[in-house]
Scaffold this motif. Structure first.
Motif, short mmCIF file in Angstrom:
data_model
loop_
_atom_site.label_atom_id
_atom_site.label_comp_id
_atom_site.label_asym_id
_atom_site.label_seq_id
_atom_site.Cartn_x
_atom_site.Cartn_y
_atom_site.Cartn_z
N LEU A 100 4.40 11.10 0.54
CA LEU A 100 5.85 11.48 0.18
C LEU A 100 5.88 13.03 0.81
O LEU A 100 6.85 13.30 1.49
CB LEU A 100 5.91 11.29 -1.19
CG LEU A 100 5.94 10.02 -1.85
CD1 LEU A 100 6.02 9.83 -3.21
CD2 LEU A 100 7.25 9.16 -1.09
N PRO A 104 1.07 3.34 5.56
CA PRO A 104 1.62 4.17 4.45
C PRO A 104 1.53 5.64 4.63
O PRO A 104 0.88 6.18 5.76
CB PRO A 104 0.37 3.97 3.14
CG PRO A 104 -0.74 3.49 4.14
CD PRO A 104 -0.16 2.76 5.46
N ASN A 129 10.30 5.51 -5.20
CA ASN A 129 9.46 6.47 -5.03
C ASN A 129 9.89 7.68 -4.32
O ASN A 129 9.65 8.78 -4.56
CB ASN A 129 7.95 6.09 -4.16
CG ASN A 129 7.02 5.21 -5.02
OD1 ASN A 129 7.06 5.38 -6.19
ND2 ASN A 129 6.33 4.25 -4.46
N VAL A 158 0.77 -1.09 -0.06
CA VAL A 158 0.01 0.10 0.04
C VAL A 158 0.83 1.17 -0.03
O VAL A 158 0.33 2.47 -0.71
CB VAL A 158 -0.81 -0.05 1.31
CG1 VAL A 158 -1.76 1.28 1.49
CG2 VAL A 158 -1.93 -1.14 1.09
N THR A 159 2.02 1.26 0.79
CA THR A 159 2.98 2.38 0.79
C THR A 159 3.55 2.39 -0.69
O THR A 159 3.58 3.83 -1.23
CB THR A 159 4.20 1.90 1.61
OG1 THR A 159 3.53 1.86 2.98
CG2 THR A 159 5.02 3.26 2.05
N ILE A 160 3.80 1.47 -1.41
CA ILE A 160 4.35 1.61 -2.75
C ILE A 160 3.23 2.43 -3.57
O ILE A 160 3.58 3.24 -4.18
CB ILE A 160 4.84 0.28 -3.30
CG1 ILE A 160 5.94 -0.51 -2.33
CG2 ILE A 160 5.01 0.04 -4.84
CD1 ILE A 160 6.25 -1.80 -2.83
N SER A 161 2.12 1.85 -3.72
CA SER A 161 1.10 2.28 -4.46
C SER A 161 0.88 3.93 -4.11
O SER A 161 0.51 4.68 -5.00
CB SER A 161 -0.20 1.46 -4.40
OG SER A 161 -0.48 1.56 -3.22
N GLN A 162 0.82 3.96 -3.01
CA GLN A 162 0.43 5.36 -2.33
C GLN A 162 1.54 6.37 -3.00
O GLN A 162 1.14 7.45 -3.24
CB GLN A 162 0.42 5.27 -0.71
CG GLN A 162 0.59 6.86 -0.43
CD GLN A 162 -0.49 7.41 0.71
OE1 GLN A 162 -1.41 6.69 0.91
NE2 GLN A 162 -0.53 8.54 0.83
N GLY A 163 2.81 5.90 -2.88
CA GLY A 163 3.95 6.87 -3.13
C GLY A 163 3.93 6.92 -4.64
O GLY A 163 3.95 8.18 -5.11
N ALA A 164 3.52 5.86 -5.53
CA ALA A 164 3.59 6.13 -6.99
C ALA A 164 2.45 7.14 -7.40
O ALA A 164 2.42 7.68 -8.24
CB ALA A 164 3.48 4.55 -7.46
#
Lengths: 422, 230
Positions: free
Chosen positions: B111, B108, B20, A225-231
């Motif tokens: 950024l 999450p 990211n 979820v962190t990866i998709s949120q960052g992207a």
């Protein structure tokens, strides 16, 4: 719960009552025995005199008893008044009470009666007060001894039980003791301690497994979820066409829903209750509305908010937001037009909508996971999560639904206002 | 004198998360070093100078908590450490701080929040451009000027504050309570104060233009809406 008398009191009371009962039975038996011996003594005296009287009668003489308190009566009628009438009714009776404390024993002869007036010879009647005093003294001494015995037995039985209770009561939930059962004598209480220790260890293992599981789950779910949120953050910050913006918004909404579901389900899975705390209600409700407002997009819905600006509630902000997000997501999703009102009065947070209500056949199953209305697009878990969170955090939750809409009420106790610094 | 860039060591075993962060931080003027495991991270942290270390908790070879403790024992200066973790219980946070972390961010995360926290930890406001562009808006904090589509906007102090808060928060909406607390703090204000300032702001920001930017969300929050081509 009414407090029952302590085991110590019960043991003492039981011993005292048993001693009292035995003492009374013993005293009655003693008296019965004394009276019986006395009666047998008079009966044997009369029997001896009767033999003599029969010999005198056979010789044609008037019987003359040797003992001064005995007299011969030739007929029933000659007997002292009162006795004659009783004899006529009860011919086998041998003992009578007369006037002025007189007491008679009767022996029937072949002709006439031998009557002994024994009131001057009744020993038991004379010593009765003394006997009573003696028995009472005996009772008091026995009572004292048995009470001491009861106290000693109670102490022997209850001390290990009290130690066990203190051990359990003083133990913090996070670090249950181990190896305590071995310190108790291996009798019934020792067995109880062993059973407690074993079940404690099992519960502890279970909690540890649950913590490891939710920790792993939290990591495994939150990392992607962190990866998709960052992207998504990066994507949203890049130049996008109108169509791409719509898609990114849709992805953002789904992203938010996943995050919310993970937080809610982890909160439910954890054994631990959230740390106590308090927070201002209005900012959290506003945050939740803003987080869920995408669910109201393109709907003709009026939102009414009636929460006093300074209202503080006795629940920490993070769990409150999880609860509100589920509550509002549910109301926002299932209302298609009309009004949704959110209010807080008298410690009751009320969320009511003018939606189509919950189908009658679904209302009884509302709190079961997987209950879904005909227009639901979710997994049918919204209200089930709300009710389970409330149950876990000991908040009362009430749901009323009719064709005019649905009203959910959650009791949120008011927090004590923070005192201004002096 | 040109300002030194923010140097940051990112100790994270997940390459997608690292990518990211790098993509977000690099254009903003940060220089990043990467470590994929704890041992490598500790070595780099002790050998080189970094303004901030962003440290993941679950790492191969040496976990984040142990790394942080060792770093505190061996480093000859206090290097600010921000701990990143997918664990979110209070106990986990306390363990993070006990090991010597300066800040803690649960996954999450946005950024922008990670960037803001790193800047706070480095005690520097690096590459925070005096000029900030958002759609047709151009904000110059140093000169205290703001323009929309090249036209200068004359704003009173509170309206200026509201607009700055909305620009900085974009695209996240800002709630009424948040605006009250950031502008007036704990001071009690009239309940209609915000309404009249927003009215003033709209008059200057939106009225002279074709499309309004200031959007009210369900009466409880406000956000700036950009045209899709902005």
């Amino acid at each position: 719960m009414n407090k029952a008398p302590s085991l110590r009191q019960q043991i003492l009371a039981t011993f005292a009552l048993a001693t009292l009962f035995i003492a009374v039975v013993f005293s009655l038996t003693t008296f019965l025995f004394a009276y019986h011996i006395e009666d047998r003594f008079f009966a044997s005296q009369l029997a001896e005199e009767a033999i003599m009287a029969e010999q005198q009668l056979a010789a044609g003489l008037q019987p003359a008893p040797r003992l001064a308190y005995m007299h011969y009566y030739a007929t029933v009628e000659a007997l002292p008044s009162g006795i004659d009438s009783i004899i006529k009714r009860q011919p086998r009776r041998t003992e009578f009470t007369g006037d002025d404390n007189q007491h008679f024993h009767l022996q029937q002869l072949s002709q006439g009666y031998l009557l002994a007036e024994v009131s001057q010879h009744l020993i038991v009647r004379d010593i009765r007060p003394l006997m009573l005093k003696f028995l009472l003294l005996e009772l008091l001494i026995t009572l004292l001894l048995t009470s001491c015995l009861a106290w000693l037995i109670a102490r022997k039985l209850l001390t290990p039980l009290q130690q066990l209770t203190a051990l359990i009561g003083n133990t913090p939930q996070q670090s249950p003791p181990t190896g305590f059962a071995a310190k108790f004598t291996p009798n019934e209480i020792g067995q109880l301690a062993t059973t407690l220790e074993l079940s404690w260890a099992r519960t502890n293992d279970f909690i540890n497994r649950e913590q490891l599981f939710t920790r792993d789950l939290s990591h495994e779910l939150r990392t992607p979820v962190t990866i998709s949120q960052g992207a998504l953050n990066l994507l949203a910050g890049s130049p996008l066409s109108a169509e791409q913006s719509i898609l990114v918004n849709r992805l953002n909404a789904a992203q938010q829903q996943i995050e919310q579901t993970i937080s809610s389900l982890l909160a439910l899975a954890r054994e631990q209750s959230p740390a106590a705390g308090s927070c201002q209600l209005l900012p959290v409700v506003e945050t939740s509305i803003l987080q869920q407002h995408y669910l109201l997009a393109d709907k003709d819905i009026q939102l009414e908010l009636t929460i006093a600006a300074g209202s503080r509630v006795a629940i920490a902000e993070a769990p409150l937001l999880i609860l509100l997000n589920n509550l509002l997501a549910n109301a926002f999703s299932y209302t298609h037009a009309g009004t949704i009102s959110i209010s807080y009065q008298h410690s009751l947070l009320t969320v009511s909508d003018s939606g189509s209500g919950i189908a009658e056949d679904l209302q009884s199953q509302l709190f079961r996971p997987g209950s879904k209305g005909p227009h639901s697009q979710g997994q049918g878990m919204g209200l089930s999560i709300v009710s389970r969170l409330c149950e876990k955090w000991q908040l009362h939750c009430d749901i009323q639904s009719s064709e005019q809409g649905t009203r959910v009420q959650v009791t949120l106790p008011q927090a004590t206002p923070i005192a201004p610094l002096a | 004198m040109a300002e030194q860039p923010l140097t940051l060591l990112l100790i994270e075993d997940n390459s997608a998360i690292s990518a990211n962060i790098a993509e977000y931080f690099t254009p903003r003027g940060a220089v990043l070093d990467f470590a994929r495991n704890g041992q490598q991270g500790l070595q780099l942290a002790l050998q080189h100078y970094y303004d901030v270390i962003v440290l993941d908790l679950m790492l191969p070879q040496l976990d984040g908590l142990t790394l942080c403790k060792t770093l505190r024992q061996q480093a000859n200066r206090h290097i600010p450490v921000l701990m990143l973790t997918a664990r979110d219980t209070l106990d986990d946070k306390l363990a993070g701080f006990a090991s010597g972390a300066d800040d803690y961010l649960a996954k999450p995360f946005a950024l922008s929040e990670l960037w803001a926290r790193c800047q706070v930890l480095a005690r520097r406001n690096l590459h925070q451009p005096h000029q900030l562009k958002l759609g047709g808006l151009l904000l110059d904090k140093q000169r205290r000027q703001i323009s929309r589509e090249g036209k200068m906007l004359q704003l009173k102090p509170i309206c200026w504050q509201i607009l700055c808060l909305l620009i900085e928060a974009h695209p996240r909406p800002v709630s009424r309570s948040e605006l009250y607390s950031k502008i007036w703090g704990d001071e009690s204000t009239e309940s209609d104060a915000l309404r009249s300032h927003l009215y003033q702001l709209r008059k200057v920001l939106d009225k002279p233009f074709n499309k309004p930017m200031l959007k009210t969300i369900q009466g409880v929050g406000f956000a700036l809406e950009l045209n899709s081509n902005e």
